[in-house]
Design an enzyme around this catalytic site. Sequence first.
Site, PDB file in Angstrom:
ATOM      1  N   ASP B 173     -41.664   2.080   3.625  1.00 32.15           N
ATOM      2  CA  ASP B 173     -42.429   2.179   4.895  1.00 32.15           C
ATOM      3  C   ASP B 173     -41.543   1.218   6.095  1.00 32.15           C
ATOM      4  O   ASP B 173     -41.034  -0.084   5.877  1.00 32.15           O
ATOM      5  CB  ASP B 173     -43.409   1.148   4.664  1.00 32.15           C
ATOM      6  CG  ASP B 173     -44.734   1.549   4.017  1.00 32.15           C
ATOM      7  OD1 ASP B 173     -44.452   2.499   3.216  1.00 32.15           O
ATOM      8  OD2 ASP B 173     -45.851   1.205   4.192  1.00 32.15           O
ATOM      9  N   LYS B 241     -47.348   5.507  10.220  1.00 32.30           N
ATOM     10  CA  LYS B 241     -48.207   4.407   9.996  1.00 32.30           C
ATOM     11  C   LYS B 241     -48.399   3.410  11.221  1.00 32.30           C
ATOM     12  O   LYS B 241     -47.558   3.171  12.138  1.00 32.30           O
ATOM     13  CB  LYS B 241     -47.572   3.467   8.857  1.00 32.30           C
ATOM     14  CG  LYS B 241     -48.143   2.434   8.498  1.00 32.30           C
ATOM     15  CD  LYS B 241     -47.595   1.762   7.505  1.00 32.30           C
ATOM     16  CE  LYS B 241     -47.782   0.437   6.798  1.00 32.30           C
ATOM     17  NZ  LYS B 241     -47.177  -0.259   5.771  1.00 32.30           N
ATOM     18  N   LYS B 277     -51.180   6.426   8.143  1.00 29.92           N
ATOM     19  CA  LYS B 277     -51.734   5.476   7.397  1.00 29.92           C
ATOM     20  C   LYS B 277     -52.188   4.359   8.562  1.00 29.92           C
ATOM     21  O   LYS B 277     -50.957   3.887   9.109  1.00 29.92           O
ATOM     22  CB  LYS B 277     -50.430   4.926   6.483  1.00 29.92           C
ATOM     23  CG  LYS B 277     -50.840   3.628   5.536  1.00 29.92           C
ATOM     24  CD  LYS B 277     -49.776   3.127   4.796  1.00 29.92           C
ATOM     25  CE  LYS B 277     -49.852   1.809   4.327  1.00 29.92           C
ATOM     26  NZ  LYS B 277     -48.702   1.415   3.455  1.00 29.92           N
TER      27      LYS B 277
END
Lengths: 314, 341
Positions: B173, B241, B277
């Site tokens: 991430d 995300k 996400k």
Amino acid sequence: MATSKTTTAKATTAERTASRTAARTASDRAASARLDVPKTYKLFIGGAFPRSESGRVTEVTDAKGRFVANVAKASRKDAREAVRAARKAHPGWAGATAYNRGQVLYRVAEVLEGRKAQFVDELVRTEGLTAARAAKQVEAAIDLWVWHAGWTDKIAAIAGNANAVAGPYFNISVPEPTGVVAIIAPQTDGLLGLTSVVAPALVTGNSVVVVPGSAQLSAISLAEVLATSDLPGGVVNVLTGDAAELAPWLASHADVNALDLTGAGELDWITLEQSAADTLKRVLRPEPGIAPETPQRILALTETKTIWHTKSRL
Amino acid sequence: MTSPRPASASQALAPAERAVQLLGGDLSEVALRQHLEGLPTVDAVGLEARAASFGTRSIKTTSKAAALDTVIRMIDLTTLQGSDTRGKVRSLVAKALVPDASDPSTPRPAAVCVYGDMVGNAVEALGSAWSAGKDDGINVAAVATAFPSGRASIGVKLQDTRDAVAAGADEIDMVIDRGAFLEGNYGKVFDEIVQTKDACRRDDGTYAHLKVILETGELVTYDNVRRASWLSILAGGDFIKTSTGKVQPAATLPVTTLMLQVVRDWERLTGERIGVKPAGGISTSKDAIKYLVAVAETCGEAWLDPHLFRFGASSLLNDVLLQRQKLTTGRYSGPDYVTID
């Protein structure tokens, strides 16, 4: 009005009288034309007064069957929200000093005293009591709040103990609140019945979800008193509605620690007790009338914590 | 890897396959800017109204049970605190392995998400349940590139990523450089994503999945969110995300809906599926189910898959477990019946 004033200056007595009469009838008309402002009695959850999630209401009528008010009819989801609010409020209330809790409960009595007339009126209209008997009941309820306010910082002295142990230790037992208490309030005696179950739970720091009995209006008016008595929001939650519908959800709720069935004599309370046993709740069984005014009742909603501590040897 | 280059309008960007295919062979900052700023603007009122409507679906009984299990399977169970210890990571992993001890039928979350230096501990704690880059088991996701601020030199960011991948991270991430993005320096953001993607390469030639964190709370406008999403996809992100969870507002339903629209559009354009996400601030089952509705009604039910949609959350799992217990036992459960960490 301005016009009528200017004319009065020059008017004869007869004219003045006539104009005054006209003014009076106008004001009378205004008085009779004023619309009623009826009150909707809503729930009391987390310090706020929401309607029931279900949108349902029950009509409350007086002894002669005339409409008095609409009262919100709580659903199981309202019960869930009430338990959540009670759980959230519990650490703060239980962590407050006993002295502080006493002050707050005494404040409840003070505010009730100031709003006595409203409670008398509600009891007269809904329970069919005479004004004198209603006043007596309200006064008894106020006195009961004062009585319980006094116990907050004394209960540990009669229930706690410095235990004698065979070793160099302090061994101290103290009563602690059980947690979230769900209460089915007595079906009779309105405000007094409600006070007789709610006040003892609050003394030691429990938070409460209460289903009032007959005194639905008094219960919500009491909630208004509690909301303005420095009682933290969520410590007392009032769910007006059908006890038979709400009690099973409260009895089985895993986050409720004790179940006070004082007013549940007419319900299937044995099933409720069995359901409460699934999650090891403390249960108080139904009693006729109002709950007795005893320290035992306060202690019934406590757990004893015992602490060992070494004695220093200087 | 590369020394920081001055941002010049005619600068050639690092080659990223998708961008080259879409924007042509001579990929430049100008081409990128023209492409991103040529994206249609977002109808904010319409988007928010659309997002609000996702909360009005009635999802009860069996559909609710299915939704709750789907939510659990999509969770990246996360601990991202400065105070994280090896023990904390072990207990997080234990929770991922057995989310609810009272009900063995409870599904497992998709991944555990930790700081890069905790990856080894998470892998060790997962043992045979670790997916190890395959499709079966629980992934280990690591935040990298100077998470959460992203304020470090590119060399540090890339090394951060390589270390996490070497320690076994299946998913990275990364955070984008919001400062550069807000300056309009899209090329720098693009290059960093391309280089991070390159750093996700394992020795055997496979890649760790790259999730690109936009930190939508710092991008301010919906138009910026759309541009950043598009930019991240062009640069090679496998997932986009919303947030780090360290900035408020974090994930919101309108922002997530917008990002879902971007990946839907990307699929229509190229046939390729990118994941989304939302992370931060989703703590109740009720909210999570609204996101599932958003996914199903924006991208289609095929997107209701842990490969294409994830929740970044820590407290969400407990609330879902409480709801699940309510459905199975018929009574309301309480926080005493789930683990704290």
